[in-house]
Motif scaffolding. Structure first.
Motif, mmCIF file in Angstrom:
data_model
loop_
_atom_site.group_PDB
_atom_site.id
_atom_site.type_symbol
_atom_site.label_atom_id
_atom_site.label_comp_id
_atom_site.label_asym_id
_atom_site.label_seq_id
_atom_site.Cartn_x
_atom_site.Cartn_y
_atom_site.Cartn_z
ATOM 1 N N GLY A 166 13.205 36.629 17.338
ATOM 2 C CA GLY A 166 14.135 35.787 16.370
ATOM 3 C C GLY A 166 14.121 34.365 16.237
ATOM 4 N N ASP A 167 14.773 33.778 15.391
ATOM 5 C CA ASP A 167 15.094 32.372 15.503
ATOM 6 C C ASP A 167 16.187 32.034 16.128
ATOM 7 O OD1 ASP A 167 13.141 31.618 13.364
ATOM 8 O OD2 ASP A 167 14.449 32.943 11.891
ATOM 9 N N VAL A 168 17.067 32.894 16.409
ATOM 10 C CA VAL A 168 18.311 32.857 17.489
ATOM 11 C C VAL A 168 18.232 34.276 18.125
ATOM 12 C CG1 VAL A 168 20.858 32.912 17.710
ATOM 13 C CG2 VAL A 168 19.697 31.637 15.733
ATOM 14 N N ARG A 169 18.239 33.837 19.476
ATOM 15 C CA ARG A 169 18.133 35.012 20.518
ATOM 16 C C ARG A 169 19.278 35.008 21.790
ATOM 17 N NH1 ARG A 169 11.569 34.106 21.398
ATOM 18 N NH2 ARG A 169 11.035 33.955 19.325
ATOM 19 N N VAL A 170 20.054 36.157 21.480
ATOM 20 C CA VAL A 170 21.033 36.210 22.491
ATOM 21 C C VAL A 170 21.253 37.697 23.363
ATOM 22 C CG1 VAL A 170 23.850 36.237 22.777
ATOM 23 C CG2 VAL A 170 22.613 34.660 21.072
ATOM 24 N N ALA A 171 21.337 37.649 24.404
ATOM 25 C CA ALA A 171 21.545 38.711 25.176
ATOM 26 C C ALA A 171 22.793 39.019 25.588
ATOM 27 C CB ALA A 171 20.695 38.902 26.529
ATOM 28 N N VAL A 172 23.731 40.152 25.299
ATOM 29 C CA VAL A 172 24.946 40.261 25.638
ATOM 30 C C VAL A 172 25.106 41.506 26.818
ATOM 31 C CG1 VAL A 172 27.150 41.194 24.975
ATOM 32 C CG2 VAL A 172 25.580 40.118 23.345
ATOM 33 N N PHE A 173 25.420 40.593 28.010
ATOM 34 C CA PHE A 173 25.448 41.339 29.204
ATOM 35 C C PHE A 173 26.765 41.799 29.666
ATOM 36 C CE2 PHE A 173 25.746 41.790 33.901
ATOM 37 C CZ PHE A 173 24.334 42.367 34.286
ATOM 38 N N ILE A 174 26.880 43.263 29.822
ATOM 39 C CA ILE A 174 28.318 44.068 29.972
ATOM 40 C C ILE A 174 28.203 44.857 31.169
ATOM 41 C CG2 ILE A 174 30.032 45.587 28.739
ATOM 42 C CD1 ILE A 174 28.421 45.007 26.247
ATOM 43 N N ALA A 175 28.919 44.437 32.314
ATOM 44 C CA ALA A 175 28.875 44.960 33.465
ATOM 45 C C ALA A 175 30.306 44.743 34.177
ATOM 46 C CB ALA A 175 27.501 44.447 34.361
ATOM 47 N N ASP A 186 25.432 47.969 31.939
ATOM 48 C CA ASP A 186 25.628 48.758 33.355
ATOM 49 C C ASP A 186 25.916 50.110 32.832
ATOM 50 O OD1 ASP A 186 26.353 49.738 35.431
ATOM 51 O OD2 ASP A 186 27.663 48.151 36.085
ATOM 52 N N LEU A 187 25.216 51.324 33.015
ATOM 53 C CA LEU A 187 25.593 52.441 32.792
ATOM 54 C C LEU A 187 25.953 53.625 34.128
ATOM 55 C CD1 LEU A 187 22.218 53.272 30.727
ATOM 56 C CD2 LEU A 187 24.630 52.919 29.878
ATOM 57 N N THR A 188 26.551 52.579 35.027
ATOM 58 C CA THR A 188 27.048 53.423 36.139
ATOM 59 C C THR A 188 28.343 53.876 36.101
ATOM 60 O OG1 THR A 188 27.586 51.427 37.150
ATOM 61 C CG2 THR A 188 25.521 52.247 37.688
ATOM 62 N N GLY A 189 28.718 54.782 37.009
ATOM 63 C CA GLY A 189 29.910 55.599 37.011
ATOM 64 C C GLY A 189 31.273 55.267 36.376
ATOM 65 N N SER A 190 31.471 53.638 36.941
ATOM 66 C CA SER A 190 32.596 53.015 36.564
ATOM 67 C C SER A 190 32.820 52.630 35.056
ATOM 68 C CB SER A 190 33.062 51.894 37.461
ATOM 69 O OG SER A 190 32.005 51.066 37.744
ATOM 70 N N MET A 191 31.852 52.463 34.408
ATOM 71 C CA MET A 191 31.381 51.870 33.171
ATOM 72 C C MET A 191 31.867 52.602 31.865
ATOM 73 S SD MET A 191 30.818 48.448 32.998
ATOM 74 C CE MET A 191 29.978 48.057 31.736
ATOM 75 N N GLY A 192 32.511 53.892 32.116
ATOM 76 C CA GLY A 192 32.688 55.077 30.795
ATOM 77 C C GLY A 192 33.293 54.088 29.661
ATOM 78 N N ARG A 193 34.445 53.758 29.830
ATOM 79 C CA ARG A 193 35.253 52.911 28.542
ATOM 80 C C ARG A 193 34.399 52.086 27.919
ATOM 81 N NH1 ARG A 193 40.188 49.068 30.243
ATOM 82 N NH2 ARG A 193 39.098 48.057 32.207
ATOM 83 N N GLU A 240 23.779 58.255 26.580
ATOM 84 C CA GLU A 240 23.808 57.966 27.901
ATOM 85 C C GLU A 240 25.402 58.216 28.382
ATOM 86 O OE1 GLU A 240 21.565 57.137 30.038
ATOM 87 O OE2 GLU A 240 20.307 57.595 28.260
ATOM 88 N N GLY A 241 25.666 58.657 29.522
ATOM 89 C CA GLY A 241 27.027 58.616 30.194
ATOM 90 C C GLY A 241 27.101 57.833 31.251
ATOM 91 N N ALA A 242 28.397 57.460 31.838
ATOM 92 C CA ALA A 242 28.511 56.624 32.955
ATOM 93 C C ALA A 242 28.335 57.707 34.049
ATOM 94 C CB ALA A 242 30.091 56.276 33.031
ATOM 95 N N ASN A 243 27.112 57.318 34.730
ATOM 96 C CA ASN A 243 26.813 58.191 35.802
ATOM 97 C C ASN A 243 26.074 57.049 36.969
ATOM 98 O OD1 ASN A 243 27.332 61.177 35.053
ATOM 99 N ND2 ASN A 243 26.199 60.290 33.424
ATOM 100 N N GLY A 244 26.003 57.559 38.163
ATOM 101 C CA GLY A 244 25.245 57.016 39.134
ATOM 102 C C GLY A 244 25.887 55.935 39.777
ATOM 103 N N GLY A 245 25.171 54.892 40.379
ATOM 104 C CA GLY A 245 25.606 53.763 41.256
ATOM 105 C C GLY A 245 25.512 54.173 42.753
ATOM 106 N N GLY A 246 26.466 54.139 43.646
ATOM 107 C CA GLY A 246 26.669 54.430 44.739
ATOM 108 C C GLY A 246 27.319 53.393 45.474
ATOM 109 N N ASP A 247 26.602 52.186 46.240
ATOM 110 C CA ASP A 247 27.046 51.189 46.621
ATOM 111 C C ASP A 247 27.610 50.263 45.546
ATOM 112 O OD1 ASP A 247 24.813 50.558 45.390
ATOM 113 O OD2 ASP A 247 24.122 48.773 47.013
ATOM 114 N N GLY A 248 28.323 48.947 45.780
ATOM 115 C CA GLY A 248 28.999 48.298 44.605
ATOM 116 C C GLY A 248 28.079 47.722 43.620
ATOM 117 N N PRO A 249 27.027 46.933 44.086
ATOM 118 C CA PRO A 249 26.158 46.312 43.227
ATOM 119 C C PRO A 249 25.229 47.244 42.609
ATOM 120 C CG PRO A 249 26.461 44.942 45.154
ATOM 121 C CD PRO A 249 27.164 46.365 45.384
#
Length: 276
Positions: free
Chosen positions: A138-147, A38-45, A112-121
């Motif tokens: 890959g033989d092993v496939r993982v997505a790391v979801f950060i939001a 997630d690259l929206t405004g609250s995700m800077g750190r 990329e910087g923490a920008n955008g969003g608007g509503d909550g979701p």
């Protein structure tokens, strides 16, 4: 079994699915890791943590587990409001690259910087659509979801604060659960979601439903601070991959690239997360 017990406590039992595809000989495995951010405004750190640590996480995985290759990709997303933005795009994608080119992914995140969003979701659909189009090999496939916010339609707060409570932005037709099912089944991708606050709880419950039986999905709690990002992601991925490539191995003595053992790394992580 100390490593697995500690990791289960730390990552909410993130256990990748076994037997999705034949494994090559030990040491020849290819591991695909995609960071969906997630690259929206609250995700800077959290964006800063990815900029700083993704390269070391990927290098550490290969060194710790002695696999043939670790490939990494990146999908960053914002929301409908950024659909025409030239400076903060709605979605940013960097295709899988091998370890030798991991700095390209770090640079892509760094732009990329923490920008955008608007509503909550936010527009998670566009992120999953993009992840589906990646060249998973890959033989092993993982997505790391950060939001820190849910997808449209899954805020758990009724219609309030969600511009698209039905879950679809105006240009979308396929519901998010359908897309996630394709990622899980057609592409064989397991999903590790980071919990940064309680706002994503309803959303993550829906994600878990796409992995019946529990295997293939896990939640890694980072609610007490970004400073644990590197150790937490590293511990979770290392234990998960090891469970597939060497399921009968005694992981307690496996050394990490900095000379510690996976068991001590994960035990420390587990203890620190219990403090939160």
């Amino acid at each position: 079994h100390r490593l697995r017990e500690a990791a289960d406590a730390a990552v909410g039992r993130f256990k990748p699915r076994a037997n999705l595809r034949p494994m090559p000989s030990r040491g020849a495995e290819i591991v695909d890791v995609c960071f969906i951010l997630d690259l929206t405004g609250s995700m800077g750190r959290w964006i800063d943590q990815c900029k700083t640590h993704v390269s070391n996480v990927i290098r550490g995985l290969k060194a710790d587990l002695a696999v043939g290759e670790v490939r990494v990709s990146f999908v960053g997303y914002r929301d409908w409001g950024e659909r025409n933005s030239p400076h903060a795009p709605r979605v940013v994608v960097h295709e899988f690259v091998p370890l030798s080119r991991v700095d390209e992914v770090t640079a892509a995140i760094g732009r990329e910087g923490a920008n955008g969003g608007g509503d909550g979701p936010e527009d998670v659909i566009i992120a999953i659509e993009s992840a589906l189009r990646l060249e998973w090999r890959g033989d092993v496939r993982v997505a790391v979801f950060i939001a820190d916010a849910p997808a449209h339609g899954y805020s758990g707060q009724g219609r309030g604060g969600d511009d698209f409570p039905a879950g679809l932005c105006p240009d979308q037709r396929t519901p998010l659960p359908t897309l996630l099912g394709r990622l899980a089944i057609e592409q064989g991708v397991d999903l590790l979601a980071t919990k940064l606050n309680s706002y994503t709880d309803v959303f993550y419950n829906m994600l878990a439903e796409q992995y019946p039986g529990g295997d293939g999905f896990g939640v890694l709690s980072l609610t007490d601070g970004a400073h644990k990002f590197k150790a937490a992601i590293m511990g979770a991925l290392s234990e998960a991959v090891l469970s597939l490539i060497a399921p009968s191995a005694d992981a307690a003595g496996v050394q990490t690239f900095d000379g510690t053992t996976l068991s001590s790394l994960t035990a420390t992580l587990s203890a620190s997360l219990r403090e939160s």
